[in-house]
Design a protein around this motif. Structure first.
Motif, short mmCIF file in Angstrom:
data_model
loop_
_atom_site.label_atom_id
_atom_site.label_comp_id
_atom_site.label_asym_id
_atom_site.label_seq_id
_atom_site.Cartn_x
_atom_site.Cartn_y
_atom_site.Cartn_z
N TRP A 1 54.78 -13.02 47.69
CA TRP A 1 53.62 -12.32 48.26
C TRP A 1 54.16 -10.96 48.69
CZ3 TRP A 1 55.10 -17.20 50.41
CH2 TRP A 1 56.02 -17.11 51.45
N PRO A 2 53.34 -10.01 49.09
CA PRO A 2 53.84 -8.69 49.48
C PRO A 2 54.92 -8.80 50.56
CG PRO A 2 51.50 -8.58 49.18
CD PRO A 2 51.87 -10.05 49.12
N THR A 3 56.06 -8.17 50.32
CA THR A 3 57.19 -8.26 51.24
C THR A 3 57.70 -6.88 51.65
OG1 THR A 3 58.71 -8.35 49.37
CG2 THR A 3 58.01 -10.46 50.29
N THR A 4 58.59 -6.86 52.63
CA THR A 4 59.19 -5.61 53.10
C THR A 4 60.40 -5.25 52.24
OG1 THR A 4 58.55 -6.19 55.34
CG2 THR A 4 60.18 -4.44 55.09
N GLU A 5 60.48 -3.98 51.87
CA GLU A 5 61.61 -3.49 51.07
C GLU A 5 62.88 -3.42 51.90
OE1 GLU A 5 62.28 -1.36 47.87
OE2 GLU A 5 61.02 -3.02 47.22
N PRO A 6 64.01 -3.86 51.32
CA PRO A 6 65.29 -3.70 52.03
C PRO A 6 65.76 -2.26 51.85
CG PRO A 6 65.66 -4.67 49.88
CD PRO A 6 64.16 -4.59 50.06
N GLY A 7 66.88 -1.89 52.49
CA GLY A 7 67.42 -0.55 52.33
C GLY A 7 67.86 -0.36 50.88
N PRO A 8 68.27 0.86 50.52
CA PRO A 8 68.59 1.20 49.13
C PRO A 8 69.97 0.79 48.63
CG PRO A 8 68.93 3.10 50.48
CD PRO A 8 68.34 2.05 51.39
N GLU A 9 70.86 0.39 49.55
CA GLU A 9 72.22 0.06 49.15
C GLU A 9 72.42 -1.41 48.79
OE1 GLU A 9 74.75 2.39 49.06
OE2 GLU A 9 73.20 3.88 49.54
N ARG A 10 73.40 -1.66 47.92
CA ARG A 10 73.78 -3.03 47.57
C ARG A 10 74.12 -3.77 48.87
NH1 ARG A 10 76.59 -6.96 44.40
NH2 ARG A 10 78.54 -7.62 45.39
N GLY A 11 73.56 -4.96 49.05
CA GLY A 11 73.83 -5.73 50.25
C GLY A 11 72.73 -5.60 51.30
N ASP A 12 71.89 -4.59 51.16
CA ASP A 12 70.80 -4.42 52.14
C ASP A 12 69.77 -5.53 51.94
OD1 ASP A 12 71.95 -2.19 53.19
OD2 ASP A 12 70.71 -0.76 52.11
N GLN A 13 69.19 -5.99 53.04
CA GLN A 13 68.19 -7.03 52.92
C GLN A 13 67.11 -6.94 53.99
OE1 GLN A 13 69.95 -11.00 54.15
NE2 GLN A 13 71.83 -9.92 53.72
N ALA A 14 65.99 -7.60 53.74
CA ALA A 14 64.89 -7.64 54.70
C ALA A 14 64.30 -9.05 54.66
CB ALA A 14 63.83 -6.62 54.31
N PRO A 15 63.86 -9.56 55.80
CA PRO A 15 63.34 -10.93 55.82
C PRO A 15 62.01 -11.09 55.08
CG PRO A 15 62.98 -9.86 57.92
CD PRO A 15 63.87 -8.95 57.13
N ILE A 16 61.82 -12.26 54.50
CA ILE A 16 60.55 -12.61 53.89
C ILE A 16 59.91 -13.55 54.90
CG2 ILE A 16 59.39 -13.90 52.04
CD1 ILE A 16 61.67 -13.13 50.17
N LEU A 17 58.75 -13.17 55.41
CA LEU A 17 58.09 -13.94 56.45
C LEU A 17 56.87 -14.71 55.94
CD1 LEU A 17 58.10 -11.19 59.26
CD2 LEU A 17 59.74 -13.06 58.94
N ARG A 18 56.67 -15.87 56.53
CA ARG A 18 55.49 -16.68 56.22
C ARG A 18 55.02 -17.24 57.55
NH1 ARG A 18 55.61 -22.65 54.40
NH2 ARG A 18 53.41 -23.07 54.21
#
Length: 220
Positions: A142-159
DNA sequence: GCGACAG
DNA sequence: ATCTTGTCGC
């Protein structure tokens, strides 16, 4: 490896939904400090009448392929978003039965917990096998938040305000992959494993190799 | 009612 | 998932 008997297969969508609800209660957590040595990737390729499941096991210490297995099958369930497992799982289990060694982790091409009802393909495969599994999907659930641009960057997927996965950038400047736990795994350990398995490409080597193996066999 | 929707 | 050509980059 030994594959446990498959539970009665649902004949329709209602039965599939009930089965997901039943198996969901069997999900278990996993250690947050896990490091995986033998990792198997599974994927399915589709022809007109048949489908081919492929499994490839990698030794993460060397990143060499140590075992491969493929199996041909027929789709006994239509593709319905949210019910992918019922289409691919039987043939995937057949392919896994062809492996000798039992992996410490199974990487699935699709979602795990990051699923509308919290029970994607990775969860289903993990519960049936009793093995640690994670899901790595190419598209968001489903629509999620983009992580940062670098390898290893991440953002949580929430439900419903709960963290059920992570968008993970495996290569700088490239679209992220969508990681979630399946069975007996923890999200942090899952993301670390995926990063280690994807040193040069967007997708983990487990997925790339099983995908390549399956489609080569499907053609000629 | 119409379009979207892991693979 | 699959149907498809060329093209840019290592």
């Amino acid at each position: 490896m030994d594959i446990p008997p498959i539970p009665p297969w649902p004949a329709d969508e209602a039965g599939a939904l009930a089965e997901q609800k039943r198996l969901r209660g069997l999900l278990e957590d996993g250690p947050g400090d896990a490091e995986y040595r033998l990792v198997t990737g599974v994927d399915v390729s589709y022809g007109e009448e048949r489908l081919i499941a492929a499994a490839v096991t990698i030794d993460t210490a060397t990143m060499e392929t140590v075992e491969e297995s493929t199996r041909e099958g027929v789709a006994r369930f239509p593709y319905v978003p949210g019910l992918l497992a019922f289409r691919e799982l039987p043939t995937l289990l057949d392919a896994l039965a062809g492996l000798k060694r039992v992996p410490g982790l199974l990487v699935c091409d699709g979602h795990g917990l990051a699923h509308p009802r919290g029970f994607g393909l990775a969860c289903h495969l993990g519960v049936l096998l009793g093995l640690p599994t994670i899901g790595v999907a190419k598209n968001a659930p489903w629509p999620t938040t983009e992580p940062g641009p670098e390898r290893g960057d991440q953002a949580p997927i929430l439900r419903d305000g709960e963290v059920v996965g992570a968008t993970l950038r495996t290569q700088t400047g490239v679209k992220p992959v969508y990681v979630s736990t399946g069975h007996r795994t923890e999200l942090g350990a899952a993301c670390r494993a995926v990063l280690a398995l994807a040193p040069k490409h967007r997708q983990p080597e487990t997925t790339r190799r099983s995908d390549g193996l399956g489609r080569r066999l499907l053609r000629g």
